[in-house]
Design a protein around this motif. Sequence first.
Motif, mmCIF file in Angstrom:
data_model
loop_
_atom_site.group_PDB
_atom_site.id
_atom_site.type_symbol
_atom_site.label_atom_id
_atom_site.label_comp_id
_atom_site.label_asym_id
_atom_site.label_seq_id
_atom_site.Cartn_x
_atom_site.Cartn_y
_atom_site.Cartn_z
ATOM 1 N N THR A 1 -3.349 6.502 -12.757
ATOM 2 C CA THR A 1 -3.796 6.697 -11.377
ATOM 3 C C THR A 1 -3.134 7.937 -10.785
ATOM 4 O O THR A 1 -1.969 8.201 -11.030
ATOM 5 N N GLN A 2 -3.903 8.668 -9.991
ATOM 6 C CA GLN A 2 -3.410 9.878 -9.332
ATOM 7 C C GLN A 2 -3.739 9.807 -7.844
ATOM 8 O O GLN A 2 -4.773 9.272 -7.462
ATOM 9 N N HIS B 1 0.849 -1.195 0.000
ATOM 10 C CA HIS B 1 0.000 0.000 0.000
ATOM 11 C C HIS B 1 0.892 1.254 0.000
ATOM 12 O O HIS B 1 0.718 2.158 -0.821
ATOM 13 N N TYR B 2 1.837 1.285 0.943
ATOM 14 C CA TYR B 2 2.765 2.419 1.028
ATOM 15 C C TYR B 2 3.566 2.579 -0.271
ATOM 16 O O TYR B 2 3.690 3.684 -0.790
ATOM 17 N N LEU C 1 -5.729 -1.082 -5.813
ATOM 18 C CA LEU C 1 -6.181 0.183 -6.402
ATOM 19 C C LEU C 1 -7.690 0.365 -6.278
ATOM 20 O O LEU C 1 -8.160 1.483 -6.024
ATOM 21 N N GLN C 2 -8.436 -0.706 -6.447
ATOM 22 C CA GLN C 2 -9.892 -0.606 -6.274
ATOM 23 C C GLN C 2 -10.240 -0.179 -4.854
ATOM 24 O O GLN C 2 -11.098 0.687 -4.640
ATOM 25 N N SER C 3 -9.547 -0.755 -3.879
ATOM 26 C CA SER C 3 -9.765 -0.402 -2.478
ATOM 27 C C SER C 3 -9.361 1.051 -2.205
ATOM 28 O O SER C 3 -10.091 1.804 -1.545
ATOM 29 N N GLY D 1 -11.055 6.847 -1.400
ATOM 30 C CA GLY D 1 -10.739 8.232 -1.738
ATOM 31 C C GLY D 1 -9.265 8.580 -1.665
ATOM 32 O O GLY D 1 -8.903 9.747 -1.535
ATOM 33 N N ILE D 2 -8.398 7.568 -1.774
ATOM 34 C CA ILE D 2 -6.946 7.772 -1.697
ATOM 35 C C ILE D 2 -6.364 8.049 -3.078
ATOM 36 O O ILE D 2 -5.406 8.807 -3.219
ATOM 37 N N VAL D 3 -6.923 7.408 -4.100
ATOM 38 C CA VAL D 3 -6.484 7.604 -5.483
ATOM 39 C C VAL D 3 -7.707 7.824 -6.373
ATOM 40 O O VAL D 3 -8.835 7.493 -5.996
#
Length: 146
Positions: free
Chosen positions: A98-99, A42-43, A75-77, A82-84
């Motif tokens: 992805t941003q 994740h990091y 990425l879906q998670s 609301g992280i990406v």
Amino acid sequence: MSDGQRGVDLETSIGYLLKEASSALRSAMEAVLRPLGMTVTHYSCLELLAQRPGLSNSELARGAFVSRQSMNVLLQSLERDGIVTRPAEARVGKTQPTQLTARGRRELAKATAAVKAVEDRMLSGLDAESQGQARRILRSMVSSLG
């Protein structure tokens, strides 16, 4: 070994020592990231996106050393949380760049500080010159195998 052959001396095997160091580093990183609700993968994903915005799922997977499928699940998670953000439809081919969102950048800042503290602890026994030497040696090893 039972047939008289000598095995690898684990005390002096560079490969074994690298694996041992990698395992210790990962464990220490997981320990500081867990309270932040993150894993090392994740990091890594967030750090890659901060440094190279717009990476695709495949590029992120390669950079984080995981499968495309694992990265897609992550990425879906991250998108749900609301992280990406990713476009609903790919602009070209199947690639969905992805941003990081503002929330993603805030979470990354906390994680980066925690991971930096782990790395500083890992390097605390080395002076600046030795740290530079270690980086050069490791880059050379990667290059030799790549």
